[in-house]
Design an enzyme around this catalytic site. Structure first.
Site, short mmCIF file in Angstrom:
data_model
loop_
_atom_site.label_atom_id
_atom_site.label_comp_id
_atom_site.label_asym_id
_atom_site.label_seq_id
_atom_site.Cartn_x
_atom_site.Cartn_y
_atom_site.Cartn_z
CD GLU A 48 -2.85 -1.05 2.23
OE1 GLU A 48 -2.59 -0.34 3.37
OE2 GLU A 48 -4.00 -1.75 1.85
CD GLU B 188 -4.93 -6.01 2.94
OE1 GLU B 188 -5.39 -5.19 3.39
OE2 GLU B 188 -3.74 -6.27 3.23
#
Length: 635
Positions: free
Chosen positions: A185, A263
């Site tokens: 991320e 995710e």
């Protein structure tokens, strides 16, 4: 764009039945990401995975969790491997016990499951410093998560060691390892600069990771923070993918590779002073989200399949907000290792959609309440100090300057003729208890507001001033070179008395790795203290300790640190794994930093205990949370 929309329409029309029956068998297989699909030996397949973490599940339970994943219908397990667990001290690597990555991958293969490895170097996952080792904070000039040569050198050394452990377990060599994630991320903290990711990807390749690499980024404010990170041969994955818009953007970025969502959330994390999160937690929400991805042939991973517990002092913080100890995450397998309604729903959904026949669900683990435990021994924390301080210094030293990873630091200064004035603590990281001659006179924490760092003193005679600073976890969410100054712990800015800086300090390291009650006090104790008791177990079973009788601290059972408790809530229990108990006598030690309870005892039960949270005066999950100090007075 028209081609992408056409592909999306085609994917939507097709039922998700492309799950290969090929499993790890010790023979080399060819894994590919092309033509908007994953392939194993040319056989199109979806990855349907579940996430669990090193450190949050005990090695004794790894195989059971893997078998539970198989029985739920998953074909892959994804693992965060945390650098700070692997290299707890600079240059010292550990791949045994909690970090035995070879054993985990072999267990996956033995049980017919593929694996994904996410080694960082930054992971987030709400763990201490997002998985970055604490010792990097000893070098504030080295820019973390950047192309800084020293950071890349550290990362290379670590990743090379990881590769040594897993090289022969790659899918191309007969093992279960399908893919490896590069970083995590990065788009949140560096949305326009690809320099670091290009350099780090080269490090992964140079140390030997020759298989499929991928990156992942989430949406921020509805926009996917990905475009700067598209690199040849590296799959661009999207966390939280859930609708047509997300899928269209992902397929565009994938450049012919498949859509992948590393995710999809079964809940969310919770900070102290907040309710236990229910975001994404509903069973029907999980059904709807899963159904969309399955019907569109999108490979994905449940985050979490098993969340477990953030044992010890291993929690991170969201900006300044410490994360609660339980990482149950409303996962299909709960904190105690039991399957849930969500588990059984997903198992049936995957059975129907993928036309599979999962094996039987493993037997549920034993979870039981214990008789009430009395903690009859107690000792003031100040009475446990070593005879000599760790260091003497003019100004208070940071925890890292004391070569200390976690726990507490006590700063002591003596005044022969008393002390009077306004004591100001500057940048105490994170929680400070101020004591005069052993008596607590103040508590300072950013969440209590700036005024908490200013304490009026008026004491005559010889005075010993103690400032006990508790490290509540290094920042794990939104970590960047701009926030790395928060990683240093202790009384960072020093202490001032009526505008004059105090110098001449004794610094005591208190890592609290396995605290002991060495001398029992019979007096009623106030302020920081240790409490000890014993209890008998006939047959070890998991249990949840009821901490509603206690204020703020941590608990050890048979030397194992269960984690933090805090009466701010909402979490009011701590999980004890059965493997940390033994037949016969067991020991429990509680560090209570506030006043001791009237009755020093602990009950237990079979589920998480939650109470209404007590919010802090200052919102801590933001970068601009005010420091716990006033503006320095002008000269």
């Amino acid at each position: 764009m028209l081609a992408v929309l056409a592909a999306l329409s085609l994917a939507s029309a097709a039922a998700a039945q492309s799950v290969t029956r090929i499993v790890p068998d010790g023979k080399p297989h060819k894994f590919e990401a092309r033509d908007q699909k994953f392939f194993i030996d040319g056989d199109p397949t979806m990855i349907v995975a579940g996430e669990m973490h090193f450190g949050r599940v005990l090695p004794e339970d790894w195989e059971t969790r893997i078998r539970q994943a198989k029985a739920m219908g998953l074909n892959t397990v994804s693992f965060y491997l945390f650098w700070n667990m692997v290299e707890p001290r600079e240059g010292e690597f550990v791949f045994t016990g909690m970090t035995d990555v070879r054993r985990v991958l072999k267990l996956c293969a033995d049980n017919g499951l593929w694996a994904i490895l996410r080694p960082g170097p930054y992971c987030c996952a709400e763990v201490e410093y997002g998985g970055i080792p604490w010792w990097t904070a000893k070098y504030p000039d080295v820019k973390i998560r950047s192309a800084d040569p020293k950071w890349l050198e550290w990362s290379r050394r670590y990743l090379a060691k990881v590769h040594e452990q897993v090289a022969d377990l790659d899918v191309s060599k007969g093992g279960p390892l399908l893919m490896v994630q590069v970083e995590n991320e990065i788009g949140i903290t560096a949305p326009a600069d690809n320099t670091y990711m290009v350099a780090l990807t080269k490090v992964f390749r140079d140390v030997g990771f020759g298989g499929q690499l991928f990156t992942c980024n989430p949406s921020v404010g509805g926009e996917w923070r990905d475009p700067a990170y598209r690199m040849p041969g590296v799959l661009s994955a999207r966390n939280g993918l859930r609708n047509d818009r997300d899928l269209e953007q992902t397929l565009t970025a994938a450049n012919g590779m498949p859509a992948f969502a590393p995710e999809i959330y079964t809940a969310w994390f919770s900070g102290w002073g907040q309710p236990i999160a229910t975001r994404y937690a509903g069973v029907e929400q999980a059904r709807t989200w899963s159904t969309y991805l399955l019907d569109h042939n999108v490979s994905y991973c449940y985050y979490m399949f098993f969340g477990g517990t953030t044992f010890g002092f291993f929690n991170g913080t969201n900006e300044y907000l410490p994360v609660q100890t339980s990482y149950d995450y409303s996962a299909p397998v709960d904190e105690a290792g039991r399957t849930t309604e969500k588990y059984r729903m997903i198992r049936q959904l995957l059975t129907d959609k993928l036309k599979i026949a999962p094996p039987p669900i493993p037997a549920e683990p034993a979870v039981a309440a214990l008789p009430v435990i009395a903690l009859k021994e107690q000792q003031a924390l100040l009475d446990t100090l070593p005879a000599k301080p760790t260091r003497l210094s003019a100004k208070p030293l940071a925890m890292e300057e004391l070569d200390q990873a976690y726990g507490l630091v006590l700063y002591r200064k003596k005044f022969a003729a008393g002390v009077k004035g306004t004591l100001e603590l500057r940048d105490a990281m994170d929680y400070a208890v101020v004591m005069v001659n052993g008596r607590t006179v103040g508590k300072s924490f950013r969440g209590y507001g700036p005024e908490s760092a200013r304490i009026e003193l008026n004491e005559t005679g010889p005075v010993t001033l103690d400032v006990l600073v508790y490290n509540l976890g290094r920042i794990s969410v939104v970590v960047s070179e701009r926030s790395q100054n928060r990683a240093r712990k202790g009384l960072i800015g020093g202490a001032w008395l009526s505008g004059a800086e105090l110098t001449g300090w004794e610094n005591f390291s208190l890592p609290m790795e396995n605290p002991k009650v060495t001398k029992t006090s019979t007096a009623a104790l106030t302020g920081p203290a240790l409490h000890r008791g014993t209890f008998t177990v006939a047959e070890p079973a998991g249990t949840f300790l009821d901490l509603r009788n206690w204020g703020f601290g941590a608990v050890w059972v048979n030397g194992h640190n269960l984690g933090r408790y805090w009466d701010r809530g909402a979490l009011r229990s701590l999980f004890v794994p059965s493997h940390w108990l033994k037949r016969g006598e067991n020991e429990i030690v509680v560090l209570e930093l506030h006043d001791s309870p009237k009755t020093a005892e602990i009950a237990s039960g079979t589920k998480i205990i939650e109470e209404p949270a007590v919010a802090f005066a200052v919102r801590l999950d933001r970068a601009d949370a005010p420091p716990p100090r006033p503006v320095p007075a002008a000269n």
